[in-house]
Design an enzyme around this catalytic site. Structure first.
Site, short mmCIF file in Angstrom:
data_model
loop_
_atom_site.label_atom_id
_atom_site.label_comp_id
_atom_site.label_asym_id
_atom_site.label_seq_id
_atom_site.Cartn_x
_atom_site.Cartn_y
_atom_site.Cartn_z
N PRO A 71 0.73 -1.24 -0.08
CA PRO A 71 -0.24 0.11 0.06
C PRO A 71 0.88 1.37 -0.02
CG PRO A 71 -0.99 -1.64 1.73
CD PRO A 71 0.35 -2.18 1.20
N CYS A 72 0.35 2.36 -0.91
CA CYS A 72 1.25 3.09 -0.94
C CYS A 72 0.77 4.77 -0.35
CB CYS A 72 1.51 3.61 -2.72
SG CYS A 72 -0.22 3.99 -3.53
N GLN A 73 -0.42 4.63 0.17
CA GLN A 73 -0.93 5.89 0.92
C GLN A 73 -0.22 6.72 1.41
OE1 GLN A 73 -2.37 2.58 0.68
NE2 GLN A 73 -4.74 2.77 0.66
N VAL A 75 3.41 6.94 1.56
CA VAL A 75 4.40 7.40 0.69
C VAL A 75 4.23 8.41 -0.56
CG1 VAL A 75 5.80 5.55 1.44
CG2 VAL A 75 4.67 5.22 -0.57
N SER A 76 2.69 8.23 -1.03
CA SER A 76 2.33 9.11 -2.05
C SER A 76 2.43 10.47 -1.88
CB SER A 76 1.04 8.53 -2.25
OG SER A 76 0.37 9.25 -3.63
#
Length: 180
Positions: A71-73, A75-76
């Site tokens: 999941p990238c939330q 680091v986005s």
């Protein structure tokens, strides 16, 4: 044929790519029920685990390649920028735990470009500490024919020369060929 284990499989985008390249998908892991249904439709015979935190050597078989995009939330650039230790992206630690459990020959990690500033150093340090080297690059979907830009970071990790003989108990020469 090389075997693949897929973490954070989503609807199987990476899985399809590896399968079309001649790899064999052995298992997947996805927590979202909708995505699980899509995976079951395309890979009805492949085991799909629903909780990465419950995966261990007793319920997954070792594979040659471990793939996934955690999941990238956090680091986005679109998120709160909490980094790899944020509430969503901290699941990297489970990806890393699975790597240490099965010691794959190769690891392919996909994520958003924000990972470069908010966690790539942690990913690389973790991999280095257990004997892997890694290369990474940013590419856009448009560079492979998609009508959208959608940039992604791709990380490819592999055993460094000092650890080739210990990972997965296999001896490999410098070209990566198994010695008998």
């Amino acid at each position: 044929m090389y075997t693949v284990g897929s973490l954070f499989s989503g609807i199987g985008g990476l899985d399809i790519g590896f399968e079309r390249a001649g790899f064999e998908i052995k298992w997947q892991c996805e927590i979202d029920p909708f995505c699980q249904n899509v995976l079951r439709k395309h890979w009805p015979e492949i085991p799909c685990h629903d909780d990465v935190t419950k995966m261990n050597i007793d319920n997954i078989e070792p594979v040659d390649v471990l793939i996934g995009g955690f999941p990238c939330q956090d680091v986005s650039i679109a998120g709160r920028k909490r980094g790899i230790t944020g509430p969503k992206s901290k699941i990297w630690s489970e990806f890393f735990r699975i790597i240490k459990t099965i010691h794959p020959r190769w690891i392919f990690i996909e994520n958003v470009p924000g990972l470069i500033r908010r966690g790539l150093s942690t990913v690389l340090e973790n991999l280095t500490n257990i004997g892997y080297d890694a290369e990474w690059y940013t590419l856009s979907a448009s560079s492979v024919g998609s009508p959208q830009l959608r940039k992604r970071v791709a990380i490819m990790a592999y055993p460094n020369c000092l650890h080739r003989q210990t990972l997965r108990g296999q001896r490999e020469d410098i070209e990566g060929n198994d010695k008998k």
